[in-house]
Write an enzyme that holds these catalytic residues in place. Structure first.
Site, mmCIF file in Angstrom:
data_model
loop_
_atom_site.group_PDB
_atom_site.id
_atom_site.type_symbol
_atom_site.label_atom_id
_atom_site.label_comp_id
_atom_site.label_asym_id
_atom_site.label_seq_id
_atom_site.Cartn_x
_atom_site.Cartn_y
_atom_site.Cartn_z
ATOM 1 C CB ALA A 84 -0.921 0.005 1.220
ATOM 2 C CG ASP A 85 2.779 5.021 -1.470
ATOM 3 O OD1 ASP A 85 3.742 4.869 -0.693
ATOM 4 O OD2 ASP A 85 2.574 6.078 -2.090
ATOM 5 C CB THR A 86 -1.119 6.826 2.285
ATOM 6 O OG1 THR A 86 -1.777 5.603 2.598
ATOM 7 C CG2 THR A 86 -2.069 7.990 2.570
#
Length: 205
Positions: A84-86
């Protein structure tokens, strides 16, 4: 369904670990390298002209693909891999993790009194293939004075978080309104995550 109902999490984020525990999803960490001497496995540099959603999608897919490759190279027990990446977006500007106090102050000053977007992309790579989705939420900050911003940036909170704040911490007192997914703003939208993991063969009641 898989015989072993467990995944690998390719993330160092304690918030993502907390959210997976909350959802009852069992996992082991499969961490990517992010420092010297050989440099990071996946760079998080924004490409020239790259739109925020394209950026967060690309970085997340690269993390999932690299973790899947590492799993095989190390001859680890095959399991689905979650990455995941935000990123925080104000207008069209991507706000990553502040490098220092001055940058954290600058980011919080920009966000104060404004509504911004939080984009979290998740990708799952498994024997059944790969799938990804990006969840977008809106966060509105109240107006902040210099003293409030400085006090927050004197803490440890801003420095490992996109945009220089975490909704689950002290910055919650600055947030007047959210629209979207609270867990997505934290860094892992649980509804979408569970959907992708079910598709990869993980049983989630």
């Amino acid at each position: 369904m898989l015989k072993e109902n467990k995944i690998y999490l390719a993330s160092k984020s304690p918030r993502r670990r907390e959210l997976l525990h909350q959802a009852g999803i069992e996992f082991d960490l499969l961490l990517l390298r992010d420092a010297a001497p050989r440099g990071p496995d996946v760079t998080e540099i924004v490409l020239p002209g790259e739109a925020p959603e394209a950026y967060v999608n690309r970085v997340t897919q690269e993390k999932a693909d690299k973790a899947w490759e590492i799993m095989h190279l190390r001859k680890m027990l095959p399991r689905p891999v979650l990455a995941a990446d935000t990123t925080v977006v104000l207008g069209k500007q991507i706000l990553g993790k502040p490098a220092d106090k001055q940058e954290a102050i600058q980011m919080l000053s920009m966000l104060a009194g404004q509504t911004h977007q939080v984009l979290t992309s998740i990708a799952v790579h498994s024997a059944l293939g790969s799938a990804a989705v990006t969840q977008c939420s809106e966060v509105s900050f109240a107006k902040l004075d210099e003293q409030q911003i400085l006090a927050y940036c004197n803490s440890n909170e801003p420095y490992d978080k996109a945009g220089g704040y975490g909704i689950q911490g002290a910055a919650a007192r600055f947030i007047s309104h959210i629209k979207g997914s609270y867990s997505g703003i934290m860094g892992l939208p649980l509804f979408e995550t569970c959907q992708l993991l079910r598709q990869a063969g993980i049983f989630i009641p």
